[in-house]
Design an enzyme around this catalytic site. Structure first.
Site, mmCIF file in Angstrom:
data_model
loop_
_atom_site.group_PDB
_atom_site.id
_atom_site.type_symbol
_atom_site.label_atom_id
_atom_site.label_comp_id
_atom_site.label_asym_id
_atom_site.label_seq_id
_atom_site.Cartn_x
_atom_site.Cartn_y
_atom_site.Cartn_z
ATOM 1 N N ASP A 106 -70.644 3.916 88.978
ATOM 2 C CA ASP A 106 -69.833 2.873 88.427
ATOM 3 C C ASP A 106 -70.350 1.873 87.406
ATOM 4 O OD1 ASP A 106 -71.365 1.128 89.636
ATOM 5 O OD2 ASP A 106 -70.016 1.066 91.590
ATOM 6 N N HIS A 121 -76.990 9.819 90.341
ATOM 7 C CA HIS A 121 -76.089 10.812 90.119
ATOM 8 C C HIS A 121 -75.127 10.742 88.964
ATOM 9 C CE1 HIS A 121 -76.091 10.737 94.921
ATOM 10 N NE2 HIS A 121 -77.049 11.374 94.512
ATOM 11 N N CYS A 150 -62.839 19.201 74.592
ATOM 12 C CA CYS A 150 -63.882 18.935 73.488
ATOM 13 C C CYS A 150 -63.184 18.918 72.176
ATOM 14 C CB CYS A 150 -65.061 19.765 73.592
ATOM 15 S SG CYS A 150 -66.271 19.639 72.587
ATOM 16 N N THR A 191 -76.349 1.413 101.243
ATOM 17 C CA THR A 191 -76.191 3.039 101.310
ATOM 18 C C THR A 191 -76.624 3.592 102.518
ATOM 19 O OG1 THR A 191 -76.892 4.951 100.063
ATOM 20 C CG2 THR A 191 -78.331 3.333 100.075
ATOM 21 N N ASN A 216 -77.152 -3.511 104.940
ATOM 22 C CA ASN A 216 -76.224 -2.526 105.183
ATOM 23 C C ASN A 216 -75.079 -3.062 106.271
ATOM 24 O OD1 ASN A 216 -75.779 -0.080 103.824
ATOM 25 N ND2 ASN A 216 -77.608 0.851 104.726
HETATM 26 P P1 NAD Z 1 -71.452 5.881 101.590
HETATM 27 O O1 NAD Z 1 -70.058 5.823 101.275
HETATM 28 O O2 NAD Z 1 -72.078 7.207 102.436
HETATM 29 O O3 NAD Z 1 -72.094 4.695 102.781
HETATM 30 C C1 NAD Z 1 -71.681 3.383 102.226
HETATM 31 C C2 NAD Z 1 -73.132 2.493 102.700
HETATM 32 O O4 NAD Z 1 -72.406 1.012 102.240
HETATM 33 C C3 NAD Z 1 -72.738 2.543 104.453
HETATM 34 O O5 NAD Z 1 -74.315 2.352 104.996
HETATM 35 C C4 NAD Z 1 -71.909 1.133 104.613
HETATM 36 O O6 NAD Z 1 -72.523 0.718 105.917
HETATM 37 C C5 NAD Z 1 -72.440 0.277 103.461
HETATM 38 N N1 NAD Z 1 -71.201 -0.688 103.052
HETATM 39 C C6 NAD Z 1 -70.102 -0.744 103.059
HETATM 40 N N2 NAD Z 1 -69.739 -1.858 102.760
HETATM 41 C C7 NAD Z 1 -70.479 -2.841 102.366
HETATM 42 C C8 NAD Z 1 -70.763 -3.982 102.078
HETATM 43 N N3 NAD Z 1 -69.644 -4.781 101.627
HETATM 44 N N4 NAD Z 1 -71.834 -4.702 102.060
HETATM 45 C C9 NAD Z 1 -72.866 -4.085 102.254
HETATM 46 N N5 NAD Z 1 -72.915 -2.709 102.792
HETATM 47 C C10 NAD Z 1 -71.763 -1.872 102.861
HETATM 48 O O7 NAD Z 1 -72.081 5.574 100.326
HETATM 49 P P2 NAD Z 1 -73.584 6.209 99.979
HETATM 50 O O8 NAD Z 1 -74.890 6.158 100.769
HETATM 51 O O9 NAD Z 1 -74.007 5.397 98.735
HETATM 52 O O10 NAD Z 1 -73.214 7.724 99.525
HETATM 53 C C11 NAD Z 1 -73.799 8.004 98.504
HETATM 54 C C12 NAD Z 1 -72.738 8.970 97.451
HETATM 55 O O11 NAD Z 1 -71.536 8.113 97.074
HETATM 56 C C13 NAD Z 1 -73.315 9.033 96.120
HETATM 57 O O12 NAD Z 1 -72.891 10.227 95.664
HETATM 58 C C14 NAD Z 1 -72.466 8.059 95.131
HETATM 59 O O13 NAD Z 1 -72.467 8.487 93.812
HETATM 60 C C15 NAD Z 1 -71.128 7.866 95.892
HETATM 61 N N6 NAD Z 1 -70.252 7.074 95.438
HETATM 62 C C16 NAD Z 1 -70.532 5.906 94.508
HETATM 63 C C17 NAD Z 1 -69.493 5.195 94.426
HETATM 64 C C18 NAD Z 1 -69.641 4.039 93.388
HETATM 65 O O14 NAD Z 1 -70.288 4.623 92.226
HETATM 66 N N7 NAD Z 1 -69.404 2.725 93.586
HETATM 67 C C19 NAD Z 1 -68.484 5.012 95.311
HETATM 68 C C20 NAD Z 1 -68.122 5.905 96.367
HETATM 69 C C21 NAD Z 1 -69.175 6.871 96.508
HETATM 70 ZN ZN ZN Z 2 -67.446 21.666 73.125
#
Ligand code: NAD
Ligand code: ZN
Length: 267
Positions: A106, A121, A150, A191, A216
């Site tokens: 993001d 990612h 493109c 995460t 978390n």
């Molecule tokens: P996940 O959805 O598996 O887990 C989210 C984690 O964040 C959990 O452990 C949860 O307890 C914690 N959490 C949720 N709200 C919170 C808060 N307010 N404060 C603290 N902790 C909080 O996400 P992940 O482990 O990051 O999974 C990885 C994948 O998700 C990646 O591939 C990523 O690219 C993708 N992803 C990214 C975005 C983004 O860019 N914002 C959004 C959704 C998913």
């Molecule tokens: Zn192209």
């Protein structure tokens, strides 16, 4: 959050560290209005993850693009960094954090001012041609007409983030492993770190005897297997407590930011 001495301990370890890094995921951006993948309100509750498989995208890019636009572009293009992103960027400016390794796509760490960010990612900000590899800023494409194509060869453009069954950017992955080899403290924020290479990077840090602090909402496999200090709570609240414990010379303007005064309002 309970006052149980954990943020004091975390602050002490951060002060002692020679090369601390942050390791972030979807949870740090939840307070910026971007849903996580799993858990309450998670994206997978609404959308079938198979649409994000690269083979499906290559066969039916229009179907996937319609979903990507709704769940990512319509939200991420309007999202603002929150206090947790800002505090990490201040910690980098103060030399307390050397690098942010993020699984997020993001761009909110950079928007908050972090300079040294490794996007494991990829990012939603860039589009890449599936035929000739030309790269575009996403704003060049008109996402009212899907799938975007493109300008050079008319091939379908794909967001430059990693789909399921797709390889990670090799250079970034290597840089992340290099950082892990240098680090003596990893600050995990929001995460589950369940997927490769997130899980392997943290296992490597553990093998290297780095200290691991985890913030978390709920305990994860990492908590059970790798973490030294688990601080359960909302990323924004815990990071603010941590900031207060550290210098909080009020350079971060925690209070003003929390009240919603951000960006150019803050000198
Ligand atoms: P996940 O959805 O598996 O887990 C989210 C984690 O964040 C959990 O452990 C949860 O307890 C914690 N959490 C949720 N709200 C919170 C808060 N307010 N404060 C603290 N902790 C909080 O996400 P992940 O482990 O990051 O999974 C990885 C994948 O998700 C990646 O591939 C990523 O690219 C993708 N992803 C990214 C975005 C983004 O860019 N914002 C959004 C959704 C998913
Ligand atoms: Zn192209």
């Amino acid at each position: 959050m309970k006052k149980d001495g954990k943020t004091e301990q975390a602050a002490q370890w951060l002060r002692e560290a020679q090369h601390a890094i942050a390791f972030t995921g979807a949870g740090i951006s939840a307070n910026s209005g971007i849903p996580t993948f799993r858990g309450e309100g998670g994206i997978w509750k609404e959308v079938d993850p198979n649409y994000f498989n690269i083979d499906f995208f290559n066969k039916k890019p229009l179907v996937t693009w319609k979903i990507i636009k709704k769940v990512f572009y319509d939200q991420m293009t309007h999202a603002q960094p929150n206090l947790a992103h800002f505090i990490l960027s201040i910690m980098e400016q103060q030399g307390m954090i050397k690098t942010v390794i993020t699984q997020n796509i993001d761009h909110l760490h950079q928007d908050a001012g972090s300079k040294n960010v490794l996007e494991l990612h990829g990012t939603y900000k860039r589009l890449i041609c599936t035929r000739c590899n030309t790269e575009y800023d996403y704003r060049f494409a008109d996402l009212n007409f899907l799938p975007p194509t493109c300008f050079v060869c008319r091939g379908v453009l794909k967001p430059d983030f990693v789909f399921f069954n797709e390889k990670l950017p090799a250079t970034t992955k290597q840089q992340a492993f290099d950082e892990i080899d240098k680090t003596d403290l990893v600050l995990i924020v929001g995460t589950r770190a369940e997927v490769f290479p997130a899980n392997s990077l943290l296992e490597k840090a553990r093998e290297n005897n780095a200290r691991i602090i985890e913030i978390n909402l709920d305990a994860t496999e990492v908590t059970r297997q790798l973490t030294d200090l688990f601080i359960q709570g909302d990323a924004t609240n815990v990071m603010k407590q941590l900031c207060l414990q550290l210098t909080c010379s009020n350079q971060c303007k925690c209070d003003e930011r929390e009240k919603g005064i951000t960006g150019s309002d803050i000198p």
